[in-house]
Design a protein around this motif. Structure first.
Motif, PDB file in Angstrom:
ATOM      1  N   PHE A 126      32.806  52.414  38.329  1.00  0.00           N
ATOM      2  CA  PHE A 126      33.665  51.284  38.669  1.00  0.00           C
ATOM      3  C   PHE A 126      33.778  50.301  37.526  1.00  0.00           C
ATOM      4  N   VAL A 127      32.584  49.995  36.989  1.00  0.00           N
ATOM      5  CA  VAL A 127      32.583  48.931  35.982  1.00  0.00           C
ATOM      6  C   VAL A 127      33.263  49.395  34.703  1.00  0.00           C
ATOM      7  N   SER A 137      35.536  51.629  34.235  1.00  0.00           N
ATOM      8  CA  SER A 137      36.992  51.734  34.302  1.00  0.00           C
ATOM      9  C   SER A 137      37.631  50.361  34.322  1.00  0.00           C
ATOM     10  N   ALA A 138      36.980  49.426  34.970  1.00  0.00           N
ATOM     11  CA  ALA A 138      37.549  48.072  34.984  1.00  0.00           C
ATOM     12  C   ALA A 138      37.539  47.483  33.584  1.00  0.00           C
ATOM     13  N   ILE A 154      35.531  41.117  36.836  1.00  0.00           N
ATOM     14  CA  ILE A 154      34.943  42.381  37.284  1.00  0.00           C
ATOM     15  C   ILE A 154      34.013  42.134  38.450  1.00  0.00           C
ATOM     16  N   ARG A 201      36.171  40.748  41.507  1.00  0.00           N
ATOM     17  CA  ARG A 201      37.167  41.561  42.182  1.00  0.00           C
ATOM     18  C   ARG A 201      36.773  43.009  42.350  1.00  0.00           C
ATOM     19  N   HIS A 202      35.849  43.466  41.531  1.00  0.00           N
ATOM     20  CA  HIS A 202      35.531  44.885  41.658  1.00  0.00           C
ATOM     21  C   HIS A 202      34.182  45.135  42.293  1.00  0.00           C
ATOM     22  N   HIS A 221      32.584  45.027  47.372  1.00  0.00           N
ATOM     23  CA  HIS A 221      31.816  46.154  47.893  1.00  0.00           C
ATOM     24  C   HIS A 221      30.520  45.711  48.529  1.00  0.00           C
TER      25      HIS A 221
END
Lengths: 281, 589, 306
Positions: A168-169, A171-172, A182, A185-186, A190
């Motif tokens: 996740f991280v 790709s962000a 990050i 929002r990412h 979760h």
């Protein structure tokens, strides 16, 4: 497992919690918990009164209405459950997110601090901290926050690592997102299901811990009513006024149970989250 | 079983009425809500069943006609002493472990009980009867007091033995007092001996020798005082002046000596259990008062919660509740007939009050303070202390030997209180904070007082802190900080004389004078009283002091203390003094 | 695995030190003067000052800190202010006493919890009942369970001794309290793991092969249960050893928790520090032991998570 939208436990738990919240809000309607009736509230030899129409739950050793004290005790427990739950999870989540996101020395330091938090003997540390502050709700909330943040921190940290593993991280970052965005929002979104499922258990533990603290004299002291100190008062009156012990004990049982039912219900709604270990204390 | 009492006509000791009075209060930390009030005056009847005169035909080794042993010698302390049966052990239960059995160091209840009456018994002197002052003990008679009242000469009894068999001689006292005063031991009681010449030098570590005491021979002890001070005789009745054998202290070291003390009292320590929760004492056959003790042994068990202590008493697992029945349990006791039958009341001189901090308005106004005293209904407090305190609206405990008070105690008069408040400029009352410790019975009493004072317009908010925190606040208050307005305190005497309270609470700069009360008349009278060895004359001075303090009202005087003992039916001749606790030597089963 | 272990031990030591430092700082901020606690009847300020000097309380905080930790590294926990004996000699017997209670408590909760878990897995009819029992047990604070047991079996029925001692008879109620309160967690683990493994392909194969039920339960199911159970037992032992304060207070069990509470009351700082440090060591040590055992039993867990 069949996924139900409204499992029975969720309904039961929520209903009970609504009742208790209503009692907590409407506490003044049940009477004055501080007013001592040394003449009309005690037997001629000075002992508490039992159940009667005038005093539906009897009186305590100083002639105060047990019903009123119960209502205010419930109010205290509900406030503790909500406020200290939020604060301890907030602190824990912040630490866990920071450790998981920044890695390196920040992670090491934060995780070691978390280890210290987990290695602390709960009750003893609580008693020591209690010596520093004046009795009352603030003290209880501070103690609970200070002792309960470490576990959610661990949980959140573990979850962040899992997300990192899934890329996740990275790709962000590859998309050019900045650090805070990050996290916000990412990663953070979760955490919500995790934390929401964890909070009823946390709240239940907070209620029980407050009662324990007040029982030991390190939480809320009389004349303010708390379920814990009511049990402590009731203990010595057991032989001649058993209702003073039973009433607050049953109340704690039901409040804690309602949070746990809520937690069970939330988990039942979403079986994926069953992997959240409830090896939490 | 046990040796029969030896009648020794040569040992008749006639108790000499001492010209000195005993005063002094001992302040105990609030633990276990100790109570002590004189329920009835003078000597109280022993336990629930009859004692000596009742002709105990079941005596196991009766040696005197009429059943029960006869002790020919006069033994100081509450009477009677004779009439007991030999044999048996008594189990005593306590909440806290003894901090040390070293008589110079022991101070908590468990330790105090043992070092006053078990392993040791008084010192040179010992308190007499239920309320009386010090009489001869290891000393053969009252001291010879010089004309200027600054030199006391004691002649010691011969043949008083330590538990190791050696006779106690005068130099033992010098050794023990030098040891107690030395800074390394950190004894709490050093200031009781400061009137002895040279004591301060030892306390400050400048010398190891106590110059003001001499032992010209083995049985003569000469004490030089810097100024006449009758309270020294009280100190000579308390365990911190008790002689200890030098050879044993040096052999064991201070720490071990505190666990296995070698004394001269009616019982010697025989051991502990493996968990370190029980200490056993066995009869000392060479005790200085022949014929005593009756019991074969005493055992102390500590670490037991007060509510469990009551249960153990009921079931017969223990015979005596060491620290008495605290107010938190008193209601339960009152409500349970089987427990009620096991309680006995004894005098235990002490007081409970609210301290008024005098530096800020409205408390610097005497009328306000008097108003507070009139605004409290002390009898109503009694409703929730269940007979463990007695209402008393005056300074000093209610019962003092040879004391004729002039001050009329405060009562409950809210109209008068309101009038005084109005005169002082507070017709609508005022708000204040009452700080209390969380120990029994302060929280309950504070809540009642709060409700009562609200009736005259004084709105109190309660601040409950740990007793240690309260101590800190009180000490800070003396230095000008702390911000206390009202707090609650109690005090228990170790000497049956108002001097203890006066010299600790009411004289300028006294050690426990936290509200910085200062009255030059009180100071002058107190100094004068301290030098007066004649009890009647001295108590007249204290009556004057009581009058001044009563009117000045630096405290809200609330209660006089009561001791509620938990005693099993098995025990006979239970005797107790507030200053020195349970007398095991005259107890039998 | 060795590297993981060494890392874990190092972290554990850091954690213990952190706890010690924290406890030290907290203890010194707590209001109160130990000298006053020792000499409540002191009649002059000079006496208190002397006591403070003897206890080294008059030295600056930094010096006291250095003194304390210097001694700590030599294995010396100091001397009690109140009891005038070494802290180690005070703590060790009490630690042993708490150890017995901890052991008994773990045995109780494993048995009760395990029974509940097995029952609920194997017999569908009692599942709801067991769930209700678990829920109730989880909802009761430890001290309430203890009080209720004490009142019913001790005071009313006189079945259990209430002498407050530390013998085999007295351990029953406190251990039962711990057992009841901790049982639901074990019930949950056992039920989950049993359900998982009973539904697994291995068991399906074993059943198809006609192997006896007990053999299946023993070889396949138990192994899966052991792993999380061991972790939990380790945590529990550590937690109990660091002071089961409420249970010890309710039953008067003379263990390390009660010692700590009393010492706090008396401002006996060396003893308080000693109990906190010993407690932290217990927590860290037992967690570590549990992890090692678990890694041994269940090779899948040997990989250290990030």
């Amino acid at each position: 497992m069949r996924k139900t939208r409204w499992p029975g436990t969720l309904i039961a738990g929520s209903a009970l919690l609504l009742v208790f919240t209503a009692i907590a809000i409407a506490a003044p309607a049940f009477g004055n918990p501080l007013h001592q009736n040394l003449l009309s509230g005690l037997t001629p030899s000075g002992l508490p009164l039992g159940l009667s129409w005038a005093h539906p739950l009897g009186t305590d050793a100083l002639g105060r209405s047990e019903l009123a004290r119960l209502a205010y005790g419930i109010r205290t427990s509900m406030i503790v459950a909500v406020v200290s739950n939020v604060t301890s999870i907030a602190v824990g989540a912040a630490v866990g997110l920071a450790a998981g996101f920044f890695r390196g020395p920040v992670e090491a330091v934060l995780m070691r601090i978390t280890d210290v938090g987990l290695a602390l003997p709960y009750t003893l540390a609580a008693l020591v901290i209690a010596g520093l502050m004046t009795a009352g709700l603030t003290r209880v909330i501070v103690i609970i926050t200070a002792l309960f943040w470490a576990y959610p921190a661990r949980l959140v940290y573990g979850e962040v690592l899992r997300l990192r593993h899934r890329g996740f991280v990275e790709s962000a970052e590859a998309m050019g997102a900045s650090g805070t965005s990050i996290v916000a929002r990412h990663l953070a979104p979760h955490m919500f299901p995790l934390l929401v499922t964890y909070s009823p258990l946390n709240a239940a533990s907070a209620v029980v811990f407050e009662a324990t603290l007040s029982y030991l004299g390190a939480g809320i002291n009389p004349p303010t009513a708390s379920l814990g100190n009511m049990i402590s008062d009731g203990q010595s009156a057991l032989s001649y006024a058993p209702h003073l012990l039973l009433v607050p004990a049953v109340a704690i049982l039901l409040i804690t149970m309602s949070f746990l039912l809520l937690g069970e219900g939330l988990k039942a709604r979403n079986p994926d989250l069953k992997r959240v270990s409830w090896l939490g204390r | 079983m046990s040796p029969s009492p030896r009648a020794d006509p040569g040992r008749w000791i006639v108790p000499a009425p001492l010209p000195t009075d005993r005063r002094g209060f001992l302040r105990l930390t609030g633990a276990a809500g100790l109570l002590g009030v004189v329920g009835t005056a003078g000597g109280l009847a022993g336990c629930s069943t009859g004692n000596a005169a009742a002709g105990a035909t079941g005596a196991t080794s009766a040696t005197a006609p009429g059943g029960g042993a006869r002790i020919h010698e006069y033994v100081p302390g509450p009477q009677p002493v004779s009439g007991g049966r030999y044999g048996g052990t008594v189990n005593v239960v306590w909440s806290d472990p003894p901090n040390s059995f070293d008589p110079a160091v022991g101070y908590n209840l468990t330790a105090w009980d043992a070092i006053t009456e078990v392993v040791f018994f008084g010192s040179l002197m010992a308190y007499d009867k239920q309320l009386g002052g010090p009489v001869a003990n290891i000393a053969a008679g009252p001291p010879v007091i010089s004309a200027d009242s600054k030199t006391l000469t004691f002649t010691l009894r011969k043949g008083v033995k330590f538990h190791n068999g050696r006779e106690i001689v005068a130099s033992d006292f010098i050794y023990s007092w030098e040891r107690m005063l030395a800074p390394a031991l950190a004894s709490w009681a050093t200031s009781y001996l400061t009137s002895i010449v040279g004591a301060n030098a030892v306390i400050n570590g400048k010398t190891k020798t106590l110059d003001g005491v001499e032992a010209p021979d083995d049985h003569t002890l000469v004490v030089h005082l810097t100024a006449p001070d009758f309270t020294i005789l009280n100190a000579f009745a308390l365990p911190f002046t008790a002689p200890v054998p030098k050879e044993e202290v040096e052999r064991l070291g201070d720490t071990a000596f505190g666990e296995r003390p070698v004394g001269f009292g009616p019982f010697r320590i025989s051991g502990y259990d493996s968990a370190g929760q029980t200490a056993s004492f066995e009869r000392f056959d060479d005790y200085m008062y022949p014929g005593l003790p009756y019991l074969d042994g005493v055992s102390y068990r500590w670490g037991v919660d007060p509510s469990v202590q009551l249960l153990q008493l009921q079931s017969g697992a223990v015979d005596l509740i060491g620290s008495g029945i605290p107010s938190s349990q008193a209601a339960h006791v009152l409500a349970t007939p089987s427990l009620h039958a096991l309680t006995q009341q004894r005098p235990s001189p002490g007081n409970l009050w609210l301290t008024i901090y005098l530096d800020h308005p409205p408390f610097n106004n005497q009328k306000v303070r008097q108003a507070l005293n009139w605004a409290v209904d002390r009898a109503e407090i009694g409703r929730v202390t269940y007979g463990t305190y007695a209402p008393w609206g005056a300074p000093f405990p209610e019962q003092i030997a040879d004391f004729a008070p002039t001050f009329k105690p405060y009562g409950y008069d809210p109209a008068k209180a309101k009038q005084l408040l109005a005169e002082a400029g507070y017709p609508h009352g005022f708000a204040a904070t009452l700080t209390i410790s969380s120990d029994d019975p302060f929280p309950a009493i504070a809540q009642i007082v709060q409700a009562q004072l609200a009736g005259v317009g004084v709105r109190l908010s309660l601040n409950q802190v740990s007793s240690n925190a309260l101590d800190s606040l009180e000490e800070a208050a003396v230095k000008g900080g702390g911000h206390l307005q009202l707090d609650a305190d109690n005090w228990y005497e170790v000497q049956p004389t108002p001097a203890d309270e006066v010299d600790a609470l009411y004289t300028t700069g006294a050690s426990s004078n936290y509200n910085s009360y200062s009255n030059s008349d009180v100071d002058r009278l107190a100094a004068q009283a301290r030098e007066t060895f004649d009890q009647t004359a001295r108590n007249k001075l204290y009556a004057q002091i009581q009058q001044i303090i009563g009117e000045d009202a630096p405290f809200v005087f609330l209660e006089s203390a009561l001791w509620l003992a938990g005693v099993s039916k098995r025990l006979h001749n239970y005797q107790y003094r507030g200053e020195t606790y349970t007398y095991y030597d005259r107890l039998w089963v | 695995m060795a590297r993981t272990l060494i890392r874990r031990i190092a972290f554990g030591v850091i954690a213990i030190l952190g706890v010690a430092v924290l406890a030290f700082l907290l203890e010194f901020v707590v209001p109160g003067d130990p000298a006053r606690a020792i000499a409540p009847r002191a009649q002059s300020a000079a006496v208190l000052e002397n006591i403070r000097i003897q206890l080294h309380l008059n030295r600056p905080l930094i010096v006291q800190f250095a003194d304390y930790f210097g001694e700590l590294f030599r294995g010396n926990l100091g001397t009690s202010y109140v009891q005038r004996q070494s802290v180690t000699s005070l703590i060790m017997p009490r630690l042993a006493t708490t150890g017995w209670l901890a052991l008994a408590g773990v045995v109780a909760e494993v048995i009760i919890g395990g029974a509940l878990g097995v029952l609920s897995t194997l017999y569908a009819r009692v599942r709801a009942v067991v769930a209700a029992v678990n829920l109730t047990l989880l909802s009761l604070p430890q001290f309430v369970v203890g009080l209720v047991l004490l009142l019913i079996f001790g005071f009313r029925l006189h079945l259990a001794p209430v002498t407050g001692g530390a013998g085999p008879a007295e351990i029953v109620l406190p251990a039962l309290t711990l057992g009841l309160v901790g049982a639901p967690w074990y019930a949950q683990i056992v039920a989950d793991q049993m359900a998982d493994s009973l539904a697994s392909p291995y068991v399906r194969t074993a059943v198809a092969k006609g192997l006896p039920d007990r053999y299946i339960l023993w070889r396949h199911v138990l192994r899966n249960v052991l792993s999380p159970a061991i972790t939990m037992i380790g945590m529990d032992l550590g937690a109990y050893l660091s002071g089961v304060v409420t249970v010890e207070v309710v039953f008067g069990w003379p263990g390390i928790g009660l010692l700590a509470v009393d010492s706090l009351q008396n401002l006996d700082r060396p003893v308080v520090m000693g109990t906190v440090i010993v407690g932290a060591v217990a927590v860290v040590a037992f967690n570590l032991i549990a992890d090692v055992l678990r890694m041994y039993v269940d090779p899948r867990t040997r990989e250290e998570p990030a």
